[in-house]
Scaffold this motif. Structure first.
Motif, mmCIF file in Angstrom:
data_model
loop_
_atom_site.group_PDB
_atom_site.id
_atom_site.type_symbol
_atom_site.label_atom_id
_atom_site.label_comp_id
_atom_site.label_asym_id
_atom_site.label_seq_id
_atom_site.Cartn_x
_atom_site.Cartn_y
_atom_site.Cartn_z
ATOM 1 N N TYR A 87 46.070 46.412 44.937
ATOM 2 C CA TYR A 87 44.914 46.249 45.132
ATOM 3 C C TYR A 87 44.935 45.080 46.187
ATOM 4 O O TYR A 87 45.442 44.193 45.936
ATOM 5 C CB TYR A 87 43.882 45.979 44.183
ATOM 6 C CG TYR A 87 43.739 47.016 43.158
ATOM 7 C CD1 TYR A 87 42.877 48.340 43.511
ATOM 8 C CD2 TYR A 87 44.204 47.397 42.062
ATOM 9 C CE1 TYR A 87 42.639 49.154 42.770
ATOM 10 C CE2 TYR A 87 44.222 48.453 41.241
ATOM 11 C CZ TYR A 87 43.272 49.279 41.618
ATOM 12 O OH TYR A 87 43.103 50.420 40.715
ATOM 13 N N THR A 88 43.779 44.938 47.217
ATOM 14 C CA THR A 88 43.568 43.756 47.989
ATOM 15 C C THR A 88 42.333 42.865 47.266
ATOM 16 O O THR A 88 41.505 43.754 46.535
ATOM 17 C CB THR A 88 43.200 44.227 49.510
ATOM 18 O OG1 THR A 88 42.141 44.869 49.421
ATOM 19 C CG2 THR A 88 44.211 44.789 50.175
ATOM 20 N N TYR A 89 42.346 41.765 47.563
ATOM 21 C CA TYR A 89 41.389 40.865 46.615
ATOM 22 C C TYR A 89 40.050 41.055 47.515
ATOM 23 O O TYR A 89 39.188 40.910 46.709
ATOM 24 C CB TYR A 89 41.749 39.595 46.759
ATOM 25 C CG TYR A 89 42.748 39.051 45.713
ATOM 26 C CD1 TYR A 89 42.573 39.658 44.290
ATOM 27 C CD2 TYR A 89 43.999 38.365 45.906
ATOM 28 C CE1 TYR A 89 43.432 39.283 43.170
ATOM 29 C CE2 TYR A 89 44.883 37.932 44.851
ATOM 30 C CZ TYR A 89 44.657 38.493 43.453
ATOM 31 O OH TYR A 89 45.641 38.370 42.635
ATOM 32 N N GLY A 90 40.065 41.407 48.620
ATOM 33 C CA GLY A 90 38.945 41.478 49.588
ATOM 34 C C GLY A 90 38.796 39.862 49.952
ATOM 35 O O GLY A 90 39.297 39.033 49.803
ATOM 36 N N ILE A 91 37.656 40.056 50.836
ATOM 37 C CA ILE A 91 37.443 38.618 51.456
ATOM 38 C C ILE A 91 36.836 37.715 50.500
ATOM 39 O O ILE A 91 37.304 36.581 50.617
ATOM 40 C CB ILE A 91 36.196 39.175 52.775
ATOM 41 C CG1 ILE A 91 36.481 40.058 53.425
ATOM 42 C CG2 ILE A 91 35.824 37.606 53.331
ATOM 43 C CD1 ILE A 91 37.377 39.761 54.508
ATOM 44 N N ALA A 92 35.985 38.177 49.568
ATOM 45 C CA ALA A 92 35.770 37.063 48.756
ATOM 46 C C ALA A 92 36.569 36.707 47.796
ATOM 47 O O ALA A 92 36.686 35.600 47.189
ATOM 48 C CB ALA A 92 34.131 37.686 47.997
ATOM 49 N N GLU A 130 39.696 36.856 47.877
ATOM 50 C CA GLU A 130 40.870 36.031 48.348
ATOM 51 C C GLU A 130 40.487 34.516 48.271
ATOM 52 O O GLU A 130 41.363 33.613 47.932
ATOM 53 C CB GLU A 130 41.068 36.541 49.901
ATOM 54 C CG GLU A 130 42.362 35.867 50.543
ATOM 55 C CD GLU A 130 43.476 36.736 50.362
ATOM 56 O OE1 GLU A 130 43.313 37.745 49.874
ATOM 57 O OE2 GLU A 130 44.570 35.939 50.461
ATOM 58 N N ARG A 168 30.601 37.129 46.056
ATOM 59 C CA ARG A 168 30.482 38.352 46.829
ATOM 60 C C ARG A 168 30.102 37.885 48.434
ATOM 61 O O ARG A 168 29.313 36.779 48.311
ATOM 62 C CB ARG A 168 29.205 39.223 46.355
ATOM 63 C CG ARG A 168 29.705 39.984 45.166
ATOM 64 C CD ARG A 168 28.765 40.981 44.711
ATOM 65 N NE ARG A 168 28.097 40.641 43.506
ATOM 66 C CZ ARG A 168 27.415 41.592 42.695
ATOM 67 N NH1 ARG A 168 26.889 42.426 43.449
ATOM 68 N NH2 ARG A 168 27.019 41.211 41.475
ATOM 69 N N ILE A 169 30.394 38.749 49.262
ATOM 70 C CA ILE A 169 30.170 38.235 50.710
ATOM 71 C C ILE A 169 28.679 38.909 51.162
ATOM 72 O O ILE A 169 28.445 38.409 52.288
ATOM 73 C CB ILE A 169 31.253 38.540 51.728
ATOM 74 C CG1 ILE A 169 31.345 40.222 51.540
ATOM 75 C CG2 ILE A 169 32.432 37.936 51.202
ATOM 76 C CD1 ILE A 169 32.274 40.784 53.015
#
Lengths: 156, 385
Positions: A26-31, A33, A61-62
């Motif tokens: 999984y990627t952590y995502g923008i938030a 990360e 969350r973004i």
């Protein structure tokens, strides 16, 4: 309906094992990360706040789920303290064996946010836990950038 | 039934592996779609979210999990899933939410993040095969396509070269698409010399795994008139399923696509699709699939789609532009989002907003189609000005 065997004792039920041989990365995502880098590098919790709804997101969350305002520039540090919103005491492991030491799992509301974390409580006698208890995060010495960098929350 | 218009569209870049989570991708596309028509989330009555198998994300109930990123928080919300057909079926579900009179606006979001799966999303497909008849043979997804493609070529006496032209055309078209992952000017020789995966399928005959998301805003006629002077109407929808037994299907011809198309044509009052439809975005995860589907959609006789391609009829500036977007072969294939990308393309083309991809003339009507489930669903939408 064809029946190939009759089972009176449910413990005797047989099954046919199949498997789906896949794994996930999984990627952590923008938030995510940002959150986990701050935990790893600075032992800090970062949240985002919607300026229109005054809702403080932790985990961050973004975007605001209510109005879709972009929150990528609305970061703030929040305390690593909070209170026990609810808790459970776990006595058995996943295979039904008694745990040597019962575990306390809690929803911890972090101060100044509308959210928090599900995590373990430590350095506490399970019988002494109560809703409303003030707790703070204990971070691991060697952190890797994941939720287990928080070892547990302990009473303030 | 009430008239339903598309008034806004949004699409993320299609990439090999995004840092964004599925929710964040969904948010980006949804916000773009809302912004494009000047609406906010508060103007949206309900949300339909499309995404392919939960196994892609290793997240059971992923539709519910993705809720907030796609704007469904505290709204009537549903997840749509018919495998590869999802990207065109999800807007059909959005359509009947409004056509029924139940809602006046619907946000339609399609998202796919395939890069999470290791070693390859193929793994998630192994369990679509019959556990008794097929799995013991250790099949993979390409088998189906290879058998179909071979039978299609055999039935009509086609060569690999006839089919490779589709890959060349679509990858070239994608050079003008800002979201494209696979845009390139290649030759038929490049396709024929690419690695053989499962004969006759070679590397450049197929679109690879991709991450991305797309979104549409659908509204009722009354709302559409308040929002824009360029509404694009959903004139017809159709879907249909063929048997799940490959052994009982015509591998050379997608009957389910024909039935789905006939349903949509009847609704739109179309008698001769070749004359009455100006742009087509058929589902093209493989090059032969574009041809297969053009025939199923009744744009030509069985076996004649390669001739249309060879003669340049299906080029962007041809008489019948096919996949002017670049299709899945050129833009990329994040399953559900790829199908929705095709609807976005028709929407932009009909509004004259497709930029460098704009087809000549002033197209009045376009069709987008997808295909999937256990390789047996056809989904069709016809849009018109």
């Amino acid at each position: 309906m064809g029946i190939t065997e009759k089972i009176n004792d449910l413990r005797d039920i047989k099954s046919w094992h199949g498997e789906m041989p896949v794994q996930y990365l999984y990627t952590y995502g923008i938030a995510g990360e940002k959150l986990f880098r701050a935990i790893k590098d600075e032992k800090k919790f970062l949240a985002t706040k919607c300026p229109d709804c005054n809702f403080v997101y932790l985990p961050p969350r973004i975007y605001c789920q209510e109005c879709f305002t972009n929150l990528e520039n609305s970061w703030r540090e929040v305390e690593n303290k909070g209170e026990v919103h609810s808790f459970t005491i776990v006595y058995l492991d996943i295979e039904n064996k008694p745990l040597d030491v019962p575990e306390v799992i809690a929803l911890i509301r972090i101060k100044g946010t509308n959210g928090g974390f599900i995590h373990k409580l430590g350095e506490i006698n399970p019988e002494k836990v109560n809703i409303g208890l003030e707790v703070k995060a204990v971070f691991k010495e060697k952190r890797e950038g994941n939720i287990l960098d928080i070892q547990y929350f302990k009473p303030v | 039934m009430r008239k339903v218009a598309v008034v806004g569209a949004g699409l993320t870049k299609f990439v090999r592996r995004s840092l964004e989570t599925g929710k964040e991708l969904s948010y980006e596309a949804s916000k773009m779609a809302l912004d494009s028509c000047g609406l906010t989330l508060k103007d949206i009555d309900c949300v339909v979210f499309g995404s392919a198998p939960d196994a892609f994300d290793g997240m059971h109930m992923k539709g519910e999990y993705m809720l907030d990123g796609s704007g469904g928080f505290r709204k009537p919300y549903m997840r749509s899933y018919v495998g590869g057909g999802t990207g065109v079926f999800t807007p059909i579900q959005g359509w009947y939410h409004i056509a029924s009179g139940l809602f006046d606006s619907c946000l339609v979001v399609c998202e796919e993040k395939m890069s999470t799966l290791r070693p390859h999303p193929q793994g998630a497909f192994l369990t679509i095969f019959d556990h008794t008849l097929e799995r013991p043979l250790e099949p993979n997804l390409l088998w189906i396509f290879a058998l179909e493609m071979n039978r299609y070529m055999h039935e009509h006496g086609l060569s690999k070269k006839d089919i490779a032209l589709v890959s060349v055309k679509n990858k070239k078209n994608a050079l003008d698409h800002p979201c494209a992952l696979l845009a390139q000017e290649i030759t038929v020789e490049d396709v024929l010399n690419s690695e053989v995966l499962a004969w006759p399928v070679q590397r450049l005959d197929v679109s690879p795994i991709t991450d991305g998301a797309g979104a549409l805003v659908l509204v009722s006629e009354e709302k559409a008139k308040q929002i824009t002077d360029k509404p694009v109407w959903i004139e017809g929808v159709g879907w249909n399923l063929e048997t799940s037994y490959w052994t009982n299907r015509d591998l050379y011809y997608p009957k389910q696509v024909e039935y789905a198309a006939r349903m949509a044509y009847e609704m739109a009052g179309i008698k001769d699709p070749r004359k009455e439809i100006n742009i087509v975005e058929p589902y093209d995860p493989f090059d032969y699939k574009e041809l297969h589907h053009l025939e199923g959609l009744l744009f030509c006789k069985k076996g004649e789609a390669p001739k249309l391609t060879r003669e340049g009829v299906t080029k962007r500036d041809g008489d019948l532009p096919v996949c002017p977007s670049g299709g899945l072969l050129g833009v990329g294939n994040p399953i559900a989002a790829a199908g929705l990308m095709k609807i976005c393309e028709i929407f932009w083309q009909l509004r004259g907003e497709a930029g460098a991809r704009q087809v000549p003339g002033t197209p009045k009507r376009g069709l987008a189609q997808a295909w999937g489930d256990l390789m047996q669903v056809g989904t069709v939408i016809i849009l018109g000005r």
